[in-house]
Each structure stands twice: as structure tokens, then as C-alpha cells.
Design a protein around this motif. Structure first.
Motif, short mmCIF file in Angstrom:
data_model
loop_
_atom_site.label_atom_id
_atom_site.label_comp_id
_atom_site.label_asym_id
_atom_site.label_seq_id
_atom_site.Cartn_x
_atom_site.Cartn_y
_atom_site.Cartn_z
N THR A 40 7.58 -11.03 13.18
CA THR A 40 6.90 -11.85 14.18
C THR A 40 5.39 -11.65 14.12
N MET A 41 4.93 -10.62 13.39
CA MET A 41 3.49 -10.38 13.27
C MET A 41 2.93 -10.93 11.96
N HIS A 42 3.59 -10.65 10.83
CA HIS A 42 3.08 -11.07 9.52
C HIS A 42 4.16 -10.90 8.46
N ASP A 43 3.95 -11.54 7.32
CA ASP A 43 4.83 -11.31 6.18
C ASP A 43 4.55 -9.91 5.64
N TRP A 44 5.52 -9.33 4.96
CA TRP A 44 5.35 -7.98 4.45
C TRP A 44 5.97 -7.85 3.07
N SER A 45 5.61 -6.77 2.39
CA SER A 45 6.10 -6.52 1.04
C SER A 45 6.21 -5.02 0.81
N MET A 46 7.26 -4.61 0.10
CA MET A 46 7.43 -3.23 -0.33
C MET A 46 7.74 -3.25 -1.82
N THR A 47 7.16 -2.31 -2.57
CA THR A 47 7.31 -2.28 -4.02
C THR A 47 7.76 -0.91 -4.49
N SER A 48 8.59 -0.90 -5.51
CA SER A 48 8.97 0.32 -6.20
C SER A 48 8.76 0.11 -7.69
N ASN A 49 8.16 1.09 -8.33
CA ASN A 49 7.99 1.05 -9.79
C ASN A 49 8.89 2.08 -10.46
N THR A 50 9.94 2.47 -9.75
CA THR A 50 10.93 3.38 -10.31
C THR A 50 12.29 2.74 -10.18
N GLY A 51 13.27 3.40 -10.67
CA GLY A 51 14.63 2.88 -10.65
C GLY A 51 15.20 3.04 -12.04
N SER A 52 16.47 2.77 -12.16
CA SER A 52 17.09 2.87 -13.47
C SER A 52 17.95 1.65 -13.74
N PHE A 53 18.04 1.31 -15.01
CA PHE A 53 18.83 0.17 -15.46
C PHE A 53 19.47 0.56 -16.78
N THR A 54 20.76 0.31 -16.92
CA THR A 54 21.44 0.49 -18.19
C THR A 54 22.39 -0.68 -18.41
N ALA A 55 22.64 -0.96 -19.67
CA ALA A 55 23.60 -2.01 -20.05
C ALA A 55 23.96 -1.81 -21.51
N ASN A 56 24.98 -2.49 -21.94
CA ASN A 56 25.34 -2.54 -23.35
C ASN A 56 25.07 -3.93 -23.87
N VAL A 57 24.52 -4.03 -25.07
CA VAL A 57 24.33 -5.32 -25.71
C VAL A 57 25.58 -5.59 -26.51
N SER A 58 26.21 -6.72 -26.22
CA SER A 58 27.44 -7.09 -26.91
C SER A 58 27.34 -8.56 -27.28
N GLY A 59 26.99 -8.83 -28.54
CA GLY A 59 26.81 -10.21 -28.97
C GLY A 59 25.64 -10.84 -28.24
N ASN A 60 25.89 -11.93 -27.55
CA ASN A 60 24.85 -12.66 -26.82
C ASN A 60 24.90 -12.36 -25.33
N ALA A 61 25.30 -11.14 -24.97
CA ALA A 61 25.42 -10.78 -23.56
C ALA A 61 25.07 -9.31 -23.34
N LEU A 62 24.75 -9.00 -22.10
CA LEU A 62 24.63 -7.63 -21.65
C LEU A 62 25.88 -7.34 -20.84
N THR A 63 26.52 -6.22 -21.10
CA THR A 63 27.73 -5.85 -20.38
C THR A 63 27.53 -4.51 -19.69
N ASP A 64 28.41 -4.21 -18.76
CA ASP A 64 28.35 -2.94 -18.02
C ASP A 64 26.95 -2.69 -17.44
N VAL A 65 26.43 -3.69 -16.75
CA VAL A 65 25.09 -3.63 -16.17
C VAL A 65 25.10 -2.71 -14.95
N GLN A 66 24.14 -1.77 -14.91
CA GLN A 66 24.02 -0.87 -13.77
C GLN A 66 22.55 -0.69 -13.42
N TYR A 67 22.24 -0.90 -12.15
CA TYR A 67 20.87 -0.78 -11.63
C TYR A 67 20.92 0.10 -10.40
N THR A 68 20.00 1.06 -10.33
CA THR A 68 19.93 1.95 -9.17
C THR A 68 18.49 2.06 -8.72
N LEU A 69 18.28 1.95 -7.41
CA LEU A 69 16.96 2.07 -6.81
C LEU A 69 17.02 3.08 -5.68
#
Length: 177
Positions: A40-69
Motif C-alpha cells: 500500500t506504500m510502494h512497489d518493492w524488490s528483493m534479490t539473491s545472487n546465491t542459490g543452487s541449480f542442477t540438471a542433467n542434459v539428455s538430448g534436447n532437454a534438461l532432466t532432473d531439474v533442482q533449484y534451491t534458494l
């Protein structure tokens, strides 16, 4: 002797085939997450430049995608706002926000997976771009969610005169190789 040679060739072929099927494991070099919303006062934003991401490349796709923040890795630059957000997210009790997906195609498309905030897990689908380059993969996606869908009461302060909106937009950008 010939059977032994054939067996060795079969084992070698199976090993090579298994490696192709398993694909290449990729993980994040950097992850940037931006959460935006209104109040009700203003728009806001929060940012993180950390976190983790893993996946497997399988042909034309990424599989077993996991993201943690880490919930407390989100920062607004305003200590009181950060504290209110961490309290609303129950960050001490639920320190991580996670997303998992079975697969997503390389290119532009939609990724469907499980988003967990606090102790609530929901299936979400959102537009995503997965781009391959010589240096790896860039994955970007944006989704809008309702805090209350995840058991989060939108923060308020100043005796409830300033209230955070229920809708927040989450934008994630990952570089992985």
C-alpha cells in the motif's frame, strides 16, 4: 577366445551407451533470483545472487531439474523489510525455497514442476527459456504466485497500515555448465 572378445565389445558398447543415456550433469555457475511485489506504500524488490541449480542434459532437454534458494539470501537493502519478509516466510523454520521438475526442453517453452515455500508444495507451470551456448546453458523463467497459496500471510507493518500485496513475481536466471 572369440566369445571373450565379443563380451568385451558388448561391455564397452553398453558402457558408452549408458554414458550417452545418462547425459551430462550441469550445475550453476551463478544464480540470480529477483522477487517483486506491491504494498500500500510502494512497489518493492528483493534479490539473491546465491542459490543452487542442477540438471542433467539428455538430448534436447534438461532432466532432473533442482533449484534451491536460501530464504534469507533474499535482500531488499532495507533491514526492516528483510526481517518482515523472513518472519512471514518462517525462514528460521523453513530455510529453503525449492523447485524441482522432471524435464524441460531446450529453447522456449513451459516448465512444470513442484515449488515448495514454507511447508507447502504446489505444482506450477511457467514460461522458460533454456539457451545452449559454448559456455554452457542459460535458463531464465518468471512466475507469479500468491503468498497465501503457500501458507504465507502477506507482511504488514506500522500497525497494519502498510500491507504487502498477495501476488509476487519471481524471476530466476541461471548460468550453468
Amino acid at each position: 577366445m572369440k566369445n571373450l572378445a565379443n563380451f568385451k565389445i558388448l561391455v564397452l558398447a553398453f558402457g558408452l551407451f549408458s554414458g550417452v543415456v545418462a547425459g551430462q550433469k550441469i550445475s550453476s555457475k551463478n544464480v540470480k533470483t529477483v522477487v517483486t511485489g506491491t504494498s500500500t506504500m510502494h512497489d518493492w524488490s528483493m534479490t539473491s545472487n546465491t542459490g543452487s541449480f542442477t540438471a542433467n542434459v539428455s538430448g534436447n532437454a534438461l532432466t532432473d531439474v533442482q533449484y534451491t534458494l536460501g530464504a534469507k539470501s533474499l535482500k531488499s537493502g532495507k533491514g526492516a523489510m528483510d526481517s518482515n519478509a523472513y518472519k512471514a516466510l518462517e525462514a528460521d523454520k523453513f530455510p529453503n525455497i525449492t523447485f524441482t521438475a522432471t524435464s524441460v526442453n531446450i529453447g522456449k517453452g513451459t516448465m512444470t514442476g513442484k515449488l515448495k515455500v514454507t511447508d507447502v508444495t504446489k505444482t506450477v507451470s511457467f514460461p522458460v527459456t533454456v539457451a545452449k551456448s559454448a559456455n554452457g546453458y542459460t535458463i531464465t523463467g518468471t512466475e507469479t504466485i500468491k503468498l497465501t497459496d503457500y501458507g504465507v500471510t502477506p507482511p504488514s507493518f506500522m500497525m497494519n497500515t502498510v500491507k504487502t500485496g498477495n501476488d509476487i513475481k519471481i524471476t530466476v536466471s541461471v548460468n550453468a555448465n
